[in-house]
Design an enzyme around this catalytic site. Sequence first.
Site, PDB file in Angstrom:
ATOM      1  N   CYS A 195       0.819  -1.218   0.000  1.00  0.00           N
ATOM      2  CA  CYS A 195       0.000   0.000   0.000  1.00  0.00           C
ATOM      3  C   CYS A 195       0.847   1.260   0.000  1.00  0.00           C
ATOM      4  O   CYS A 195       1.852   1.342   0.704  1.00  0.00           O
ATOM      5  CB  CYS A 195      -0.894   0.022   1.224  1.00  0.00           C
ATOM      6  SG  CYS A 195      -1.924  -1.420   1.346  1.00  0.00           S
ATOM      7  N   ARG A 213       5.483   0.308  -5.720  1.00  0.00           N
ATOM      8  CA  ARG A 213       5.347  -0.554  -4.543  1.00  0.00           C
ATOM      9  C   ARG A 213       4.384  -1.714  -4.802  1.00  0.00           C
ATOM     10  O   ARG A 213       4.415  -2.704  -4.083  1.00  0.00           O
ATOM     11  CB  ARG A 213       4.844   0.273  -3.352  1.00  0.00           C
ATOM     12  CG  ARG A 213       5.827   1.321  -2.891  1.00  0.00           C
ATOM     13  CD  ARG A 213       5.155   2.289  -1.941  1.00  0.00           C
ATOM     14  NE  ARG A 213       4.760   1.664  -0.692  1.00  0.00           N
ATOM     15  CZ  ARG A 213       5.524   1.599   0.392  1.00  0.00           C
ATOM     16  NH1 ARG A 213       6.727   2.136   0.382  1.00  0.00           N
ATOM     17  NH2 ARG A 213       5.094   1.022   1.482  1.00  0.00           N
ATOM     18  N   TRP A 240      -2.985  -2.674  -1.847  1.00  0.00           N
ATOM     19  CA  TRP A 240      -2.587  -4.030  -2.236  1.00  0.00           C
ATOM     20  C   TRP A 240      -3.437  -4.944  -1.353  1.00  0.00           C
ATOM     21  O   TRP A 240      -3.233  -5.025  -0.141  1.00  0.00           O
ATOM     22  CB  TRP A 240      -1.101  -4.216  -1.969  1.00  0.00           C
ATOM     23  CG  TRP A 240      -0.512  -5.455  -2.574  1.00  0.00           C
ATOM     24  CD1 TRP A 240      -0.056  -5.610  -3.850  1.00  0.00           C
ATOM     25  CD2 TRP A 240      -0.280  -6.709  -1.917  1.00  0.00           C
ATOM     26  NE1 TRP A 240       0.437  -6.886  -4.019  1.00  0.00           N
ATOM     27  CE2 TRP A 240       0.304  -7.579  -2.852  1.00  0.00           C
ATOM     28  CE3 TRP A 240      -0.528  -7.184  -0.628  1.00  0.00           C
ATOM     29  CZ2 TRP A 240       0.661  -8.886  -2.539  1.00  0.00           C
ATOM     30  CZ3 TRP A 240      -0.186  -8.489  -0.315  1.00  0.00           C
ATOM     31  CH2 TRP A 240       0.410  -9.320  -1.277  1.00  0.00           C
ATOM     32  N   ASN A 273      -1.960   1.264   6.087  1.00  0.00           N
ATOM     33  CA  ASN A 273      -1.038   0.266   5.536  1.00  0.00           C
ATOM     34  C   ASN A 273      -0.746  -0.720   6.663  1.00  0.00           C
ATOM     35  O   ASN A 273      -0.339  -0.305   7.746  1.00  0.00           O
ATOM     36  CB  ASN A 273       0.253   0.950   5.058  1.00  0.00           C
ATOM     37  CG  ASN A 273       1.234  -0.039   4.446  1.00  0.00           C
ATOM     38  OD1 ASN A 273       0.908  -1.219   4.272  1.00  0.00           O
ATOM     39  ND2 ASN A 273       2.428   0.422   4.128  1.00  0.00           N
ATOM     40  N   GLY A 274      -0.978  -1.998   6.422  1.00  0.00           N
ATOM     41  CA  GLY A 274      -0.743  -2.994   7.471  1.00  0.00           C
ATOM     42  C   GLY A 274      -1.995  -3.841   7.646  1.00  0.00           C
ATOM     43  O   GLY A 274      -2.872  -3.865   6.783  1.00  0.00           O
ATOM     44  N   GLU A 300      18.744 -17.339  -6.999  1.00  0.00           N
ATOM     45  CA  GLU A 300      18.427 -15.943  -7.304  1.00  0.00           C
ATOM     46  C   GLU A 300      18.037 -15.795  -8.781  1.00  0.00           C
ATOM     47  O   GLU A 300      17.087 -15.070  -9.110  1.00  0.00           O
ATOM     48  CB  GLU A 300      19.628 -15.047  -6.967  1.00  0.00           C
ATOM     49  CG  GLU A 300      19.549 -13.637  -7.510  1.00  0.00           C
ATOM     50  CD  GLU A 300      18.329 -12.839  -7.091  1.00  0.00           C
ATOM     51  OE1 GLU A 300      17.580 -13.280  -6.177  1.00  0.00           O
ATOM     52  OE2 GLU A 300      18.080 -11.779  -7.691  1.00  0.00           O
ATOM     53  N   LYS A 326      14.513 -14.352 -10.347  1.00  0.00           N
ATOM     54  CA  LYS A 326      14.459 -13.220 -11.277  1.00  0.00           C
ATOM     55  C   LYS A 326      13.628 -13.590 -12.491  1.00  0.00           C
ATOM     56  O   LYS A 326      12.791 -12.819 -12.923  1.00  0.00           O
ATOM     57  CB  LYS A 326      15.895 -12.871 -11.695  1.00  0.00           C
ATOM     58  CG  LYS A 326      16.277 -11.451 -11.774  1.00  0.00           C
ATOM     59  CD  LYS A 326      16.353 -10.620 -10.530  1.00  0.00           C
ATOM     60  CE  LYS A 326      15.308 -10.757  -9.507  1.00  0.00           C
ATOM     61  NZ  LYS A 326      15.660 -10.374  -8.174  1.00  0.00           N
ATOM     62  N   GLU A 349       9.735 -14.183 -11.521  1.00  0.00           N
ATOM     63  CA  GLU A 349       8.902 -13.071 -11.060  1.00  0.00           C
ATOM     64  C   GLU A 349       8.548 -12.085 -12.171  1.00  0.00           C
ATOM     65  O   GLU A 349       7.502 -11.455 -12.102  1.00  0.00           O
ATOM     66  CB  GLU A 349       9.482 -12.365  -9.835  1.00  0.00           C
ATOM     67  CG  GLU A 349      10.710 -11.563 -10.020  1.00  0.00           C
ATOM     68  CD  GLU A 349      11.193 -10.929  -8.712  1.00  0.00           C
ATOM     69  OE1 GLU A 349      10.389 -10.618  -7.830  1.00  0.00           O
ATOM     70  OE2 GLU A 349      12.420 -10.744  -8.597  1.00  0.00           O
ATOM     71  N   HIS A 403      18.915 -36.826  -7.424  1.00  0.00           N
ATOM     72  CA  HIS A 403      18.058 -37.200  -6.286  1.00  0.00           C
ATOM     73  C   HIS A 403      16.594 -36.863  -6.556  1.00  0.00           C
ATOM     74  O   HIS A 403      15.785 -36.838  -5.633  1.00  0.00           O
ATOM     75  CB  HIS A 403      18.540 -36.498  -5.018  1.00  0.00           C
ATOM     76  CG  HIS A 403      19.941 -36.887  -4.646  1.00  0.00           C
ATOM     77  ND1 HIS A 403      20.267 -38.155  -4.204  1.00  0.00           N
ATOM     78  CD2 HIS A 403      21.106 -36.199  -4.706  1.00  0.00           C
ATOM     79  CE1 HIS A 403      21.577 -38.222  -3.977  1.00  0.00           C
ATOM     80  NE2 HIS A 403      22.114 -37.043  -4.288  1.00  0.00           N
ATOM     81  N   LYS A 431       6.843  -4.070  -4.290  1.00  0.00           N
ATOM     82  CA  LYS A 431       8.266  -3.797  -4.132  1.00  0.00           C
ATOM     83  C   LYS A 431       8.682  -3.943  -2.678  1.00  0.00           C
ATOM     84  O   LYS A 431       9.714  -4.516  -2.353  1.00  0.00           O
ATOM     85  CB  LYS A 431       8.567  -2.379  -4.639  1.00  0.00           C
ATOM     86  CG  LYS A 431      10.024  -1.953  -4.481  1.00  0.00           C
ATOM     87  CD  LYS A 431      10.927  -2.799  -5.350  1.00  0.00           C
ATOM     88  CE  LYS A 431      12.390  -2.464  -5.211  1.00  0.00           C
ATOM     89  NZ  LYS A 431      13.237  -3.533  -5.753  1.00  0.00           N
TER      90      LYS A 431
HETATM   91  O1  M6R Z   1      13.579  -4.804   0.449  1.00  0.00           O
HETATM   92  P1  M6R Z   1      14.083  -6.208   0.695  1.00  0.00           P
HETATM   93  O2  M6R Z   1      15.440  -6.440   0.153  1.00  0.00           O
HETATM   94  O3  M6R Z   1      13.966  -6.603   2.141  1.00  0.00           O
HETATM   95  O4  M6R Z   1      13.063  -7.116  -0.108  1.00  0.00           O
HETATM   96  C1  M6R Z   1      13.093  -8.498   0.034  1.00  0.00           C
HETATM   97  C2  M6R Z   1      12.247  -9.171  -1.003  1.00  0.00           C
HETATM   98  O5  M6R Z   1      10.900  -8.820  -0.858  1.00  0.00           O
HETATM   99  C3  M6R Z   1      12.700  -8.821  -2.427  1.00  0.00           C
HETATM  100  O6  M6R Z   1      14.044  -9.125  -2.626  1.00  0.00           O
HETATM  101  C4  M6R Z   1      11.859  -9.588  -3.459  1.00  0.00           C
HETATM  102  O7  M6R Z   1      12.104 -10.954  -3.373  1.00  0.00           O
HETATM  103  C5  M6R Z   1      12.130  -9.054  -4.859  1.00  0.00           C
HETATM  104  N1  M6R Z   1      10.907  -8.978  -5.602  1.00  0.00           N
HETATM  105  C6  M6R Z   1      13.081  -9.899  -5.615  1.00  0.00           C
HETATM  106  O8  M6R Z   1      13.346  -9.427  -6.891  1.00  0.00           O
END
Ligand code: M6R
Length: 586
Positions: free
Chosen positions: A2, A28, A72, A98-99, A464, A468, A471, A487, A581
Site C-alpha cells: 500500500c 510498490r 494491495w 497500511n498494514g 536468485e 528473477k 517473477e 536425487h 516492491k
Molecule cells: O527490500 P528487501 O530487500 O527486504 O526485499 C526483500 C524481497 O521482498 C525482495 O528481494 C523480493 O524478493 C524481490 N521482488 C526480488 O526481486
Amino acid sequence: MCGIFGYLGNNQHAGALILDGLKALEYRGYDSWGVAIKKADGTVFIEKHTGKIGNASLPVFQSHIGIGHTRWATHGGVTNKNAHPHVDCSKKIAIVHNGIVENFKPLKSHLIQKKHIFTSETDSEVIAHLIEEIHTTEPDLVKVMQRLRSKIHGMNAIIAFFPEYESFYIIKNGSPIVVGVGNKEFFIASDTSAIIPHTKRIYFLEDEEMLELTKSGIRLYNNTGMKKKISYSTITYSAESAQKGSYDHFMLKEISEQPQILKNIIDTKKREIIQAAQIIKKAYGTYLIGCGTASYACLAGTYLFSKIAHRHINFAISSEFSYLVDFLKDSSLVFALSQSGETIDTISSVKKAKEKNAKLLSLTNSRGSTLYRMSDYNLLLHAGPEKAVASTKAYTAKIAFLYLIAHKIAKTYSLGEKNLTKAIDEVTEIIFHKSKIQSLSSKIKDHQSIFILGRGVSYAAALESALKIKEVSYIHAEGFAAGELKHGVIALIEKDTPVILFNPEDETYDDTLSAAHEVKARGAHVIGVSSRNDDVYDTYIEVKNCGDATIIPNVVIAQLLGYYLSLSKGHDPDKPRNLAKSVTVK
Ligand code: M6R
C-alpha cells in the site's frame, strides 16, 4: 505494498499533487486506489477505483488538503468499496491504512453492536468507525488517537484525516511512514520517493509516536501524549535518480547501473567494510537473514564466508528466523540484508532477536528506514533508488559487500578488490552485448520450465536467477544444487528443456560438468555459463573467471534473461503481477 500520499499546504491543486504522489508510489505494487480531498467549498471529494491509475485525472477544483492511497489487497477482494480511504458513519473522518488490523473481527462486531454501518470487507474500515466511536466521548483528537492505538493489534501505519478541522493524525507500529516538510506545507508518504520532488527535509515517524499536522504546524507526541522535539533528516539522493531517464524500464536502467555501483563500493566503502569485518569477528555466531533476493544474497554470503574467510556464518530466511531465535545470546550478531529496510518479515524477526539482546548489523539501501533505525551498526549499499519490483542492483551490491567483508576477515582484501574489478568488467561486457541474451530469450521463451543448476556459491546464484526469471516472465524457473539433480530433479528434464548451468572454474567445475552431461543425455537444451567452453553445451555464454566474484556477472546474465523473457511475453517487467516492491505486511 500500500502507498499513502497526503498533502496539507498552500498549493490549491492538492488533487493533482496527490495523484502524482500516488503515481510515484506505484512501483510498490497495488490493485486499487482512491483519494479523499477537501474542496474549497468545504465538501469532501472521495473517489475510488480498481486497477491502475494510468492516465486518470481528477476533476479540477481548488483544494489544499487531502489524502490518497494505493491498496494491495489483503482483507477483502479488489473492489471499489474495499479501496481506501474509508470513512466513518458521519463521513467526517477519512482514514488510509497500511498494514493489518489483526483483531479487526472482534472490533467490528463490537462496533456493529454500537450501530456502526460498514460498507467494505476490509480490516481497515474498523479504524474509521473506532475513531468515530471514541470521539463521541473524547473531544481531544490526540487522546482519541492514543486510545485508538491501544485498541488495535498488528503492524500498521494509519493516517486519520479530519476535513472539518483540516488536520491529519498519524500513528504507526511497524509499517513505515514519512512526513516531508516544505515551505508551510506538509507531505505524508509511505516512502521518501514520493516526497523527494517536493522537499528533502524528512521526518521518519517512529513506532509509538504520533504526528499531528494542522495549518498551524506539525507536532510530535510520544506514546503518553507528551510533546517531543522533531529531528529532521535530509535526503541525499536527487529526484532524477528515481526516474527512468532514457531507459524503457526501471529494471533495465537498474541492471545497467551495476558497474558504477560496484565500482563505488570498491572506491568508497573500505572503511565501513573494515568495521563490519571487525564486528563479525567479535561476534559469538553471526546469522545472515533476509527475504527473497536478499535471502539469496545471504545464502551466497555463507558460502563466501566459509570459503574465503573460513568462517561459519548461519543463514535463515527472515520469515523463518523468528522460530530460530531461542539460541541467540547477547553476544550473537544478526546481519540483516534488505534493500528497502522495510520488509516486515525481516523487521519482526529482528525484533525477536533484539528481545534476546542480540546485536543487529544491517545492510540496506535506505538510510532512515525502519531496519536502519533499529540497527546497532549500519552499512548502506548506496545503490540509488531501486524502483523495479525485481531487485537487481541491490543484489549485486549486497554480494560485493559480503565478498569484500569476507576478504577483509581473511586478510586478502586486495585479492577481493582485484576479483571484484574483474567482475565489474565482465558485467560491463555482458550489458554491452545484451542482445545475445535477448536472442537466447527468444529461443527459450515458449518453454514451460527453465532449470538453473550450480554448486557452492553458484547454487545460491541459481536460486536468485530462478527468482528473477519467474517473477518478471511468469515462466516456471527453478534453481537447484547441481548435486541434487540425480536425487529427483532429473525426472523433470524432457527434450529441449532449457537447463542453465553456472560452471565457473572453481572447485565445483568438474562435478557441474557431469550434471551437464546427465541432463544432456535426457535431451535438455544445455546452456553453459562458464569461462571454459565444452562440447556438452548447446549454448555457451562466456563469463571470464573472476574468482568467487564470478557470481556477480553470472546473476547479471539471469537478470537480463528475465527482463527479455518478460518483454517477449508482453509483460511489464517493472510491475509484475501480484508482487509489491516493499513487502510491509505479513
Ligand atoms: O527490500 P528487501 O530487500 O527486504 O526485499 C526483500 C524481497 O521482498 C525482495 O528481494 C523480493 O524478493 C524481490 N521482488 C526480488 O526481486
